[in-house]
Scaffold this motif. Structure first.
Motif, short mmCIF file in Angstrom:
data_model
loop_
_atom_site.label_atom_id
_atom_site.label_comp_id
_atom_site.label_asym_id
_atom_site.label_seq_id
_atom_site.Cartn_x
_atom_site.Cartn_y
_atom_site.Cartn_z
N GLU A 69 110.31 29.46 56.24
CA GLU A 69 111.62 29.18 56.82
C GLU A 69 112.69 30.12 56.28
O GLU A 69 113.72 30.33 56.93
N PHE A 70 112.46 30.67 55.11
CA PHE A 70 113.44 31.56 54.50
C PHE A 70 113.83 32.69 55.45
O PHE A 70 115.00 33.08 55.53
N PHE A 71 112.86 33.22 56.19
CA PHE A 71 113.12 34.37 57.04
C PHE A 71 113.77 33.99 58.37
O PHE A 71 114.00 34.85 59.21
N GLU A 72 114.06 32.71 58.56
CA GLU A 72 114.79 32.26 59.73
C GLU A 72 116.28 32.10 59.45
O GLU A 72 117.06 31.87 60.37
N LYS A 73 116.67 32.21 58.19
CA LYS A 73 118.08 32.04 57.84
C LYS A 73 118.90 33.18 58.45
O LYS A 73 118.52 34.35 58.35
N PRO A 74 120.03 32.86 59.09
CA PRO A 74 120.84 33.89 59.76
C PRO A 74 121.26 35.02 58.84
O PRO A 74 121.24 36.19 59.25
N GLU A 75 121.63 34.70 57.59
CA GLU A 75 122.08 35.75 56.69
C GLU A 75 120.94 36.71 56.31
O GLU A 75 121.15 37.91 56.11
N VAL A 76 119.72 36.17 56.26
CA VAL A 76 118.56 37.01 55.97
C VAL A 76 118.23 37.90 57.16
O VAL A 76 117.99 39.10 57.02
#
Length: 559
Positions: free
Chosen positions: A165-172
């Motif tokens: 899920e980390f790679f779905e964060k908008p800032e990422v």
């Protein structure tokens, strides 16, 4: 005394309140920034903190559980300076100024490449600066040109590690998009190619995990802490990510060049490619793949090396992915961090990569010694999970230190081989249940392309007939015609393969298929046929030619 004082400061919190056991036996558990302070001092500042010792720690696995890995990578990849004299202490006092310079440079690149065309047009002639203008000085021209590249990058970022899920964060997502875009604009001779996003993803993941969120309640109090807080400042994750990615690409960009001429600036830098794309026969990554399987592996296990060559396993079919992603799809993300420690630490030129590939091939020798082409290729495509990825580092280092065996003469590709006449009307419909679908559907189109490639190949190979009672000259003329036909059909197959790959990689319908391996194997089969036609691989002949059952290496049962 310093160690004792730092060990007592366990009340200070980090961005992630995670309790991590120290890798040193007998050391009490220390959480958060307190652990990072202690590790930073021990690795970079204490007596004996030299570059050779740092490299030794990475190769020995001493940094498996470190919480300052991103700083280690910055040193090993050259983002942060190291002394010219190997035994001199690491110049950690200079690192804050060095990072400030790199961060300022990246901030300028952001201002340069991400311009609002509305704002930029205010002081320009409206006839020149408008969305319909074709003038090269118009900000709108650059805006629309950038949109094509951004679209290509966004497609790949959306598919990055879907299980995290980390790679779905908008800032990422936004940080990765900007970094890859700027790199492509700054390096037009390489531009952006699929697979780069996965290299960057690993870097961004690590930087976020180790970042320190500096606040009024969380400020450094002494020199060593100032360095640590600055180098891990969460405000500059994107800036530092670009610096690390740029330095990593300096070492691996050859893996992303599809031919030797691609080092020159191209007119079109938006060429779509796949991580499975067939690189040019003269490209660095294909040459590297052949060296690893056909030469380096032969020095340690000539039986296995020759077996793979006799089966017609083109090494680039699986090594392209291993090399371009630095094993990113073969191991879990956490294991990959440990693997990269050793790859970066062993030498500046990533020489350990070649031997890790050999160690991985040797590890699965038993299934690779099977006689079916598809069985062997499937195992190379889907590498089995291992309990400890560091096993391959240890074995790779052992291979480097092991005396080499005298390599057996490699298998020579057979060229200008005549083929028996094949009746194209006998080519059957594909019978694999995994490929059955409605008429006109995407998979039906895919199967049609596979049939088209095989039909073209078989039909044209069956057309050449040597005349009765031929002279030597007539035979030579006929062979020349057949050779020209082979090369022509290889070129046509290459176009079909590219179109098929594009469908498989880009179309979301394939994500609904439970077992899409057959499609990848089918593509690999077509590539093998293309290489055989081009004379780059020997012709794999069935053991019992007279039998009528399908050839074992045919995944679709169409021969």
């Amino acid at each position: 005394e310093r160690d004792s004082r730092v060990m007592e400061e366990v009340e200070i919190t980090t961005t992630e309140q995670v309790e991590i056991e120290d890798e040193t036996p007998g050391t009490p558990s220390v959480s958060g920034i307190a652990k990072q302070r202690l590790e930073y001092w021990r690795i970079f500042c204490a007596d004996g903190a030299t570059l050779p010792n740092l490299r030794k720690k990475t190769v020995n696995g001493d940094l498996k559980f470190t919480t300052v890995r991103s700083i280690v990578w910055k040193v090993l990849l050259g983002v942060l300076s190291s002394p010219a004299e190997p035994l001199s202490p690491l110049p950690h006092q200079n690192w804050i100024a060095e990072m400030k310079s790199k961060r300022d440079a990246y901030a300028k690149l952001l201002d340069q490449y991400f311009v609002d065309p509305h704002a930029a047009s205010r002081h320009l002639d409206p006839n020149v600066s408008n969305p319909l203008s074709l003038d090269e000085e118009s900000p709108w021209q650059q805006f629309f040109a950038n949109a094509d590249l951004e679209k290509l990058i966004n497609q790949d970022i959306e598919r990055t590690y879907p299980e995290h899920e980390f790679f779905e964060k908008p800032e990422v997502v936004e940080a990765m998009r900007r970094i890859l875009f700027i790199y492509a604009k700054e390096q037009p001779q390489v531009s952006y190619k699929q697979g780069m996003h996965e290299l960057l993803a690993t870097i961004i993941f690590l930087l976020h995990r180790e970042a320190i969120n500096i606040s009024k309640q969380n400020k450094p109090s002494e020199a060593g802490e100032v360095e640590l807080f600055d180098l891990l400042n969460s405000e500059f994750i994107e800036h530092d990510g670009y610096s690390l990615f740029f330095k990593l690409m300096e070492k691996v960009q050859g893996y992303f060049l599809f031919n030797k001429e691609e080092g020159k600036i191209q007119k079109s830098v938006f060429k779509e490619t796949s991580i499975f794309s067939e690189a040019d026969e003269s490209s660095p990554v294909v040459e590297k793949s052949r060296y690893i399987q056909n030469k380096l592996l032969s020095q340690f296990d000539s039986e296995l090396s020759n077996h793979l060559q006799k089966l017609g396993i083109a090494p680039q079919l699986y090594l392209l992915k291993w090399l371009r992603l630095l094993f990113g799809r073969e191991f879990h993300l956490e294991d990959l961090l440990i693997m990269w420690d050793a790859l970066f630490g062993y030498s500046n030129d990533l020489a350990l990569v070649d031997y890790v590939c050999v160690a991985m091939i040797l590890f699965i020798k038993e299934p690779l010694m099977e006689t079916e082409y598809t069985t062997v290729l499937r195992r190379l495509f889907k590498y089995p999970p291992v309990e400890d990825v560091f096993l391959f580092v240890e074995r790779a280092v052992a291979l480097i230190q092991r005396p080499r065996a005298t390599p057996v003469t490699p298998v020579t590709p057979v060229k200008n081989v005549t083929h028996p006449h094949v009746n194209v009307s006998q080519v059957n419909e594909p019978r694999s249940p995994q490929l059955e679908t409605k008429q006109g559907g995407l998979l039906h189109t895919t199967v049609s392309k596979l049939q088209e490639g095989l039909t073209i190949t078989l039909g044209h190979l069956g057309e050449a007939v040597v005349p009765q009672n031929p002279t030597v000259g007539a035979i030579q003329d006929e062979l020349d015609v057949m050779r020209s036909t082979q090369m022509h059909m290889a070129t046509r197959l290459e176009r079909i393969i590219y179109s098929l790959q594009k469908d498989v990689v880009e179309n979301p319908e394939y994500s609904e298929i439970e077992t899409p391996d057959s499609l990848l194997i089918a593509i690999a089969e077509l590539k093998q046929i293309k290489d055989i036609l081009g004379g780059f691989l020997p012709v794999p002949m069935p053991k019992d030619v007279g039998k009528s059952e399908p050839i074992a290496s045919d995944p679709l049962n169409v021969l």
